[in-house]
Design a protein around this motif. Structure first.
Motif, PDB file in Angstrom:
ATOM      1  N   SER A 368      21.520 -12.754   4.805  1.00 35.05           N
ATOM      2  CA  SER A 368      21.803 -14.180   4.177  1.00 35.05           C
ATOM      3  C   SER A 368      23.326 -13.893   3.493  1.00 35.05           C
ATOM      4  O   SER A 368      23.840 -12.571   3.148  1.00 35.05           O
ATOM      5  CB  SER A 368      20.867 -14.429   3.137  1.00 35.05           C
ATOM      6  N   GLU A 369      24.044 -14.748   3.230  1.00 35.60           N
ATOM      7  CA  GLU A 369      25.459 -14.646   2.385  1.00 35.60           C
ATOM      8  C   GLU A 369      25.809 -15.998   1.605  1.00 35.60           C
ATOM      9  O   GLU A 369      25.267 -16.950   2.064  1.00 35.60           O
ATOM     10  CB  GLU A 369      26.367 -14.569   3.426  1.00 35.60           C
ATOM     11  N   ALA A 370      26.361 -15.730   0.411  1.00 39.26           N
ATOM     12  CA  ALA A 370      26.759 -16.857  -0.249  1.00 39.26           C
ATOM     13  C   ALA A 370      27.995 -16.606  -0.782  1.00 39.26           C
ATOM     14  O   ALA A 370      28.212 -15.594  -1.252  1.00 39.26           O
ATOM     15  CB  ALA A 370      25.562 -16.921  -1.457  1.00 39.26           C
ATOM     16  N   ASP A 371      28.840 -18.009  -1.151  1.00 34.25           N
ATOM     17  CA  ASP A 371      29.994 -17.686  -1.688  1.00 34.25           C
ATOM     18  C   ASP A 371      30.162 -18.999  -2.595  1.00 34.25           C
ATOM     19  O   ASP A 371      29.639 -20.181  -2.295  1.00 34.25           O
ATOM     20  CB  ASP A 371      31.181 -17.417  -0.559  1.00 34.25           C
ATOM     21  N   LEU A 372      30.917 -18.929  -3.482  1.00 32.36           N
ATOM     22  CA  LEU A 372      31.438 -19.815  -4.553  1.00 32.36           C
ATOM     23  C   LEU A 372      32.741 -19.827  -4.957  1.00 32.36           C
ATOM     24  O   LEU A 372      33.101 -18.927  -5.065  1.00 32.36           O
ATOM     25  CB  LEU A 372      30.090 -19.860  -5.647  1.00 32.36           C
ATOM     26  N   ARG A 373      33.095 -21.225  -5.416  1.00 34.27           N
ATOM     27  CA  ARG A 373      34.308 -21.237  -6.264  1.00 34.27           C
ATOM     28  C   ARG A 373      34.089 -22.088  -7.325  1.00 34.27           C
ATOM     29  O   ARG A 373      33.719 -23.364  -7.290  1.00 34.27           O
ATOM     30  CB  ARG A 373      35.579 -21.809  -5.223  1.00 34.27           C
ATOM     31  N   ILE A 378      38.191 -24.768 -18.394  1.00 31.94           N
ATOM     32  CA  ILE A 378      39.257 -24.202 -18.815  1.00 31.94           C
ATOM     33  C   ILE A 378      40.367 -24.289 -17.484  1.00 31.94           C
ATOM     34  O   ILE A 378      40.017 -23.414 -16.665  1.00 31.94           O
ATOM     35  CB  ILE A 378      39.397 -22.744 -19.241  1.00 31.94           C
ATOM     36  N   ARG A 379      41.340 -25.241 -17.456  1.00 32.62           N
ATOM     37  CA  ARG A 379      41.969 -25.713 -16.276  1.00 32.62           C
ATOM     38  C   ARG A 379      42.816 -24.423 -15.615  1.00 32.62           C
ATOM     39  O   ARG A 379      43.146 -24.389 -14.685  1.00 32.62           O
ATOM     40  CB  ARG A 379      42.952 -26.856 -16.798  1.00 32.62           C
ATOM     41  N   ALA A 380      43.067 -23.438 -16.698  1.00 27.43           N
ATOM     42  CA  ALA A 380      43.824 -22.265 -16.120  1.00 27.43           C
ATOM     43  C   ALA A 380      43.080 -21.089 -15.580  1.00 27.43           C
ATOM     44  O   ALA A 380      43.635 -20.151 -15.013  1.00 27.43           O
ATOM     45  CB  ALA A 380      44.723 -21.551 -17.245  1.00 27.43           C
ATOM     46  N   PHE A 381      41.913 -21.461 -15.289  1.00 28.06           N
ATOM     47  CA  PHE A 381      40.880 -20.389 -14.704  1.00 28.06           C
ATOM     48  C   PHE A 381      40.376 -20.875 -13.548  1.00 28.06           C
ATOM     49  O   PHE A 381      39.726 -21.895 -13.547  1.00 28.06           O
ATOM     50  CB  PHE A 381      39.900 -19.819 -15.906  1.00 28.06           C
ATOM     51  N   GLU A 382      40.179 -19.916 -12.468  1.00 27.24           N
ATOM     52  CA  GLU A 382      39.187 -20.028 -11.201  1.00 27.24           C
ATOM     53  C   GLU A 382      38.682 -18.880 -10.965  1.00 27.24           C
ATOM     54  O   GLU A 382      39.236 -17.646 -11.403  1.00 27.24           O
ATOM     55  CB  GLU A 382      40.310 -20.531  -9.885  1.00 27.24           C
ATOM     56  N   LEU A 383      37.311 -18.921 -10.370  1.00 25.58           N
ATOM     57  CA  LEU A 383      36.558 -17.721  -9.855  1.00 25.58           C
ATOM     58  C   LEU A 383      36.065 -18.144  -8.587  1.00 25.58           C
ATOM     59  O   LEU A 383      35.456 -19.031  -8.397  1.00 25.58           O
ATOM     60  CB  LEU A 383      35.549 -17.724 -11.100  1.00 25.58           C
ATOM     61  N   PRO A 430      38.631 -13.371  -9.724  1.00 24.88           N
ATOM     62  CA  PRO A 430      39.020 -14.372 -10.931  1.00 24.88           C
ATOM     63  C   PRO A 430      40.458 -14.572 -10.748  1.00 24.88           C
ATOM     64  O   PRO A 430      41.444 -13.590 -10.349  1.00 24.88           O
ATOM     65  CB  PRO A 430      38.723 -13.542 -12.066  1.00 24.88           C
ATOM     66  N   LYS A 431      41.001 -15.859 -11.370  1.00 23.85           N
ATOM     67  CA  LYS A 431      42.304 -16.039 -11.005  1.00 23.85           C
ATOM     68  C   LYS A 431      42.752 -16.776 -12.308  1.00 23.85           C
ATOM     69  O   LYS A 431      42.136 -17.565 -12.792  1.00 23.85           O
ATOM     70  CB  LYS A 431      42.805 -16.978  -9.809  1.00 23.85           C
ATOM     71  N   LEU A 432      43.862 -16.391 -12.984  1.00 24.35           N
ATOM     72  CA  LEU A 432      44.392 -17.175 -14.163  1.00 24.35           C
ATOM     73  C   LEU A 432      45.810 -17.548 -13.943  1.00 24.35           C
ATOM     74  O   LEU A 432      46.756 -16.956 -13.247  1.00 24.35           O
ATOM     75  CB  LEU A 432      44.395 -15.970 -15.254  1.00 24.35           C
ATOM     76  N   LEU A 433      45.949 -19.099 -14.119  1.00 28.65           N
ATOM     77  CA  LEU A 433      47.290 -19.693 -13.950  1.00 28.65           C
ATOM     78  C   LEU A 433      47.766 -20.125 -15.297  1.00 28.65           C
ATOM     79  O   LEU A 433      47.396 -20.890 -16.134  1.00 28.65           O
ATOM     80  CB  LEU A 433      46.985 -20.819 -13.061  1.00 28.65           C
ATOM     81  N   LEU A 434      48.900 -19.439 -15.454  1.00 22.63           N
ATOM     82  CA  LEU A 434      49.699 -19.602 -16.938  1.00 22.63           C
ATOM     83  C   LEU A 434      50.993 -20.324 -16.432  1.00 22.63           C
ATOM     84  O   LEU A 434      51.751 -19.882 -15.691  1.00 22.63           O
ATOM     85  CB  LEU A 434      49.935 -18.288 -17.430  1.00 22.63           C
ATOM     86  N   PRO A 435      51.331 -21.399 -17.509  1.00 23.05           N
ATOM     87  CA  PRO A 435      52.545 -21.863 -17.526  1.00 23.05           C
ATOM     88  C   PRO A 435      53.792 -20.762 -18.035  1.00 23.05           C
ATOM     89  O   PRO A 435      53.582 -20.127 -18.600  1.00 23.05           O
ATOM     90  CB  PRO A 435      52.651 -23.011 -18.640  1.00 23.05           C
ATOM     91  N   VAL A 445      47.762 -14.746 -12.323  1.00 24.18           N
ATOM     92  CA  VAL A 445      47.264 -13.388 -12.346  1.00 24.18           C
ATOM     93  C   VAL A 445      46.056 -13.328 -11.469  1.00 24.18           C
ATOM     94  O   VAL A 445      44.883 -14.066 -11.733  1.00 24.18           O
ATOM     95  CB  VAL A 445      46.888 -12.873 -13.759  1.00 24.18           C
ATOM     96  N   ASN A 446      45.792 -12.665 -10.290  1.00 23.44           N
ATOM     97  CA  ASN A 446      44.769 -12.350  -9.688  1.00 23.44           C
ATOM     98  C   ASN A 446      44.199 -11.150  -9.884  1.00 23.44           C
ATOM     99  O   ASN A 446      44.819 -10.091  -9.790  1.00 23.44           O
ATOM    100  CB  ASN A 446      44.961 -12.356  -8.229  1.00 23.44           C
ATOM    101  N   LEU A 447      42.547 -10.878 -10.133  1.00 21.74           N
ATOM    102  CA  LEU A 447      42.048  -9.741 -10.169  1.00 21.74           C
ATOM    103  C   LEU A 447      41.002  -9.844  -8.940  1.00 21.74           C
ATOM    104  O   LEU A 447      40.601 -10.875  -8.440  1.00 21.74           O
ATOM    105  CB  LEU A 447      41.352  -9.681 -11.450  1.00 21.74           C
ATOM    106  N   GLU A 448      40.559  -8.713  -8.576  1.00 20.37           N
ATOM    107  CA  GLU A 448      39.804  -8.331  -7.355  1.00 20.37           C
ATOM    108  C   GLU A 448      38.940  -7.261  -7.519  1.00 20.37           C
ATOM    109  O   GLU A 448      39.445  -6.069  -7.676  1.00 20.37           O
ATOM    110  CB  GLU A 448      40.463  -8.438  -6.060  1.00 20.37           C
ATOM    111  N   ALA A 449      37.702  -7.348  -7.331  1.00 21.27           N
ATOM    112  CA  ALA A 449      36.558  -6.353  -7.281  1.00 21.27           C
ATOM    113  C   ALA A 449      35.766  -6.587  -6.150  1.00 21.27           C
ATOM    114  O   ALA A 449      35.336  -7.380  -5.889  1.00 21.27           O
ATOM    115  CB  ALA A 449      35.853  -6.434  -8.464  1.00 21.27           C
TER     116      ALA A 449
END
Length: 533
Positions: A368-373, A378-383, A430-435, A445-449
């Motif tokens: 099985s596999e699962a993914d999410l967004r 907090i508008r500046a953050f995505e995961l 995780p992704k952080l979007l800053l003005p 800013v993108n981080l990846e594990a």
């Protein structure tokens, strides 16, 4: 005693290679692609229709190439090109896709795609394997024999997994020559005859027709029907030629003279059936069955007339899944459960002196596999995140290759795991979007594990080829204009300096020793500056 590299070491993870011939290749590539899309709205009464043409051409010529065949500092075997090797291919796809109100007056809204595909390729390889220094090769062979006492062969496990069986008479001859005061003269004279010329000329033609229809048979319930039919023809001329006086190179690498003209013709029928149920506009569930096909072919290093061909692979796949956009469209998720049965699974196998594609009897993968967004308040953050579990094993493989240390030439891997098949894989991004200091530009800013569980890297499941579970971390900082007029990106890869192996195989001539390839290059920093105008 002759030493070739007294500093040689056996750490496969330090990115150091000890070889008397640096790997080298000079390659020229030319390619072109043309994509054409033309609207045909209203054609045959269908309101939305598009005609798409995709044409591709590529020519690659390997002009020069040198490979240390035994991957060691000992000047034993050199693998090179006799003349430039060209590969040329042409492909053409033509398809019609669209959206209709019904399927010929039946059912409801219908999506469809119909098309044809043609592929044409020609290649020619003329390769040369020679003994660089027969005395050095003799030393390597005899040293390996000394490490494997009690066997009449240099390689204690002849056959697919353990290497090439070297006749005891050849081992005795090498021993006597090494002990002779005229060893240097004998090896120099005989070495002139110790080479092999390999030729592979191949032509491939394939054609296919394909189509898929998704139509609403009941309210919110859609039927999916697809089919691909095709035919592939391959012709090959393969030769392996050593001089009449060659004695040692045929014995060491398992070479025998032959000229083989082979042809293959394969027909493909790959159906697909499924159902999709829409639960409103933002959620759906589906179930799909599909039959897949991977064509057979010819192995590229025809040292002898064994294992020149491999058969096509077929697979039956079953998948059920759920897709949704939840929480006011801030959470996107996909979940799937799958089961696939393979027949004549194609596996890459070290056959003693070369990597060849062979067919396992049968295999199964399920999981099985699962993914999410997630787009939180907090508008500046995505995961983004994903997790996958796979149980992949042979349902029948009674004549699988055995490890080099085994006393047997084969083993039964029925019920055992496939190579390169980790059970778990997890990613978190995780992704952080800053003005920026003005509305015209911003910062991302993108981080990846990334986590991957343990897996074997060779088909024989030798414990020496087991890669432990790994986790790697990456980061990326991007600064740029909102309209993409300019951008600056700095990436930090493999922050914790994790070393990961992608392949481990026995070495030619000296099984029990291994060659390894890493997928990582250690901790590294990359930068890119871009402009659009």
């Amino acid at each position: 005693m002759q030493q070739f590299d007294p500093q040689v070491e056996t750490d496969p993870l330090n990115e150091l290679v000890s070889s008397n011939v640096p790997a080298f290749a000079k390659v020229e590539t030319r390619s072109a692609q043309a994509n054409i899309e033309y609207p045909l709205n209203g054609w045959l009464g269908v309101p939305t229709v598009d005609l798409t043409s995709i044409s591709g051409y590529a020519r690659t010529t390997t002009i020069e190439r040198d490979i240390d065949f035994n991957f060691s500092p000992v000047p034993a075997l050199l693998y090179t090109l006799q003349e430039p090797s060209p590969y040329e291919q042409y492909s053409q796809e033509l398809r019609v896709s669209g959206l209709a109100d019904s399927l010929f007056g039946l059912f409801g809204e219908t999506e469809f795609i119909l098309g044809a595909y043609y592929f044409d390729a020609d290649s020619f390889n003329n390769e040369f394997i020679e003994i660089e220094d027969l005395g050095a090769l003799a030393g390597l062979v005899l040293a390996n024999q000394a490490d494997n006492p009690g066997s009449g062969d240099v390689v204690p496990t002849p056959g697919l997994g353990g290497g090439i069986p070297i006749p005891p008479a050849v081992v005795d001859a090498l021993t006597q020559i090494v002990m002779s005061p005229l060893a240097a003269e004998i090896f120099a004279a005989q070495g002139q005859n110790e080479n092999v010329l390999l030729t592979l000329s191949q032509q491939q033609r394939s054609m296919a027709l394909f189509g898929q229809v998704t139509t609403e048979i009941l309210k919110d319930l859609h039927a999916i029907v697809g089919l691909r039919v095709g035919r592939e023809d391959k012709d090959a001329y393969l030769t392996s030629t050593a001089p009449d006086g060659a004695i040692f190179i045929p014995a060491v690498i398992g070479q025998s003279n032959h000229q083989s003209s082979l042809s293959r013709s394969e027909d493909e029928v790959s159906p697909k059936l499924g159902l999709r149920y829409d639960m409103g506009r933002r959620a759906s569930t589906y179930a799909i069955w599909a039959r897949g096909f991977k064509s057979g072919g010819f192995n590229g290093i025809p040292l002898n007339d064994e294992n020149l061909e491999f058969e096509p692979e077929r697979a039956d796949s079953y998948e059920v899944g759920f897709k949704a956009r939840l929480l006011n469209n801030t959470l996107h998720t996909n979940i799937a459960i799958f089961h696939t049965d393979f027949e004549n699974l194609q596996v890459s196998t070290f056959t003693g002196s070369e990597l060849s594609v062979l067919n396992a009897a049968a295999a199964r993968t399920r999981g099985s596999e699962a993914d999410l967004r997630w787009l939180p308040p907090i508008r500046a953050f995505e995961l983004d995140a994903s997790v996958g579990y796979t149980d992949a094993y042979y349902t029948s493989y009674p004549n699988a290759p055995a490890p080099a240390f085994s006393d047997d030439s084969s083993q039964d891997l029925t019920g055992q795991t496939l190579q390169n098949a980790p059970k778990w894989s997890v990613s978190v991004l995780p992704k952080l979007l800053l003005p920026g200091f003005s509305p015209s530009w911003g910062i991302i800013v993108n981080l990846e594990a990334l986590y991957t569980s343990e897996r074997y890297l060779d088909v024989d499941l030798d414990p020496a080829t087991l890669q432990d579970d790994t986790i790697t971390y990456n980061a990326r900082l991007s600064v740029g204009a909102v309209d993409r007029a300019w951008g600056l990106t700095v990436s930090l890869q493999n922050i914790t300096d994790e070393r990961v192996l992608s392949q481990v195989t026995d070495l030619a001539v000296a099984p029990g020793n291994y060659g390894a390839v890493t997928t990582t290059v250690g901790r590294s920093v990359y930068g890119a500056l871009s402009f659009e105008f």
